[in-house]
Scaffold this active site. Structure first.
Site, short mmCIF file in Angstrom:
data_model
loop_
_atom_site.label_atom_id
_atom_site.label_comp_id
_atom_site.label_asym_id
_atom_site.label_seq_id
_atom_site.Cartn_x
_atom_site.Cartn_y
_atom_site.Cartn_z
N CYS A 165 2.92 -4.34 3.70
CA CYS A 165 3.01 -4.28 2.24
C CYS A 165 2.81 -2.87 1.71
O CYS A 165 3.06 -2.58 0.55
CB CYS A 165 1.97 -5.20 1.60
SG CYS A 165 2.25 -6.94 1.94
N CYS A 216 -3.72 -2.69 -6.85
CA CYS A 216 -4.79 -2.07 -6.05
C CYS A 216 -6.15 -2.67 -6.40
O CYS A 216 -6.99 -2.86 -5.51
CB CYS A 216 -4.80 -0.55 -6.28
SG CYS A 216 -3.31 0.28 -5.70
#
Length: 273
Positions: free
Chosen positions: A35, A105
């Site tokens: 990813c 994130c």
């Protein structure tokens, strides 16, 4: 170029608590190398359940480093049950904000913390790439149930929001239609809830204006002000360069009205005063 806060830049340039903990009491992982982002979080917990140390190893962008760094500072000194309540929104707030494209994130940090706490208590944790679940995004192995949780928890409204928070739909793009279906199902259920009062509607509209509309208009020296709300008719006033622009009506219908319809109600009509 993305606009990063000073705190994000500080934690990127000088990340805290980088590394691993030998004989850690809890270890949690999130993301994957495929990813493009991966985080491993280590926790040391004393006999009273207080997190005395936290370290991380991450592979990813500056926002991933900063989110991981600030997360370790947030958990050290907390009881593990208190740390369990930390959300990805709180991680973002501690950093002074993140660009929309980097919100995933903070989600990765939250997932790693959840996994570490589950490890501490020897509990099973549901991983969003479980092969037994319906996969929506095959590029990043993201399931429907994971998407539904992220959409609800973060009040996501658009496919772009989903991409920013989860990366789903951000690679080949083939799953974006399915993501839209999930969004529509959740949003339609939300619309069945009790109708907002006028005050609630005003607050909600102002939030959308401040978050999505005004920042774009200010880039061109303009702005917008909410004047009144009458059912689905929203009265607004343009200011600055937008007020004098000969394309102001297009701005109102194709941008302002479209944005409010997307985030609140399809029946909204914008009236300029």
């Amino acid at each position: 170029m993305w606009d990063y806060s000073e705190k994000v830049m500080e934690h990127y340039r000088n990340p805290r608590n980088v590394g691993s903990i030998e004989n850690a009491d809890a270890i949690g992982e999130a993301g994957s190398l495929s990813c493009g982002d991966m985080l491993k979080l280590y926790l040391k917990v004393d006999k009273n359940g207080i997190i005395t140390d936290a370290k991380f190893q991450t592979f990813g962008c500056g926002s991933a480093v900063a989110s991981s760094s600030i997360l370790t500072e947030m958990v050290i000194g907390k009881h593990i049950d208190e740390a369990k309540k930390i959300t990805n929104k709180q991680i973002v707030e501690e950093l002074g904000g993140l660009p929309p494209e980097k919100m995933h994130c903070s989600v990765m940090g939250h997932e790693a913390l959840e996994a570490a706490i589950a490890d501490y208590y020897n509990e099973e944790i549901t991983i969003h790439n479980d092969e037994d679940e319906e996969i929506v995004c095959h590029c990043f192995h993201i399931t429907k149930s994971f998407l539904e949780n992220e959409i609800k928890n973060n009040n996501l409204k658009t496919v772009e929001d989903v991409i920013n928070y989860t990366k789903a739909g951000g690679a080949c793009g083939r799953c974006q239609g399915k993501i839209k279906e999930v969004l529509n199902n959740i949003n339609s259920n939300n619309q069945k809830e009790e109708k907002l009062t006028k005050t609630q509607m005003i607050i909600k509209i102002n939030n959308i204006i401040e978050k999505y509309i005004s920042p774009e208009l200010r880039k061109d020296g303009g702005d917008i002000e909410l004047i009144d709300v009458e059912d689905n008719k929203i009265k607004v006033k343009l200011s600055g360069r937008c007020q004098l622009c000969n394309r102001s009506q297009l701005t109102l219908t194709h941008f302002v009205e479209a944005t409010l319809r997307e985030h609140i109600d399809e029946s909204i009509e914008i009236i300029q005063v």
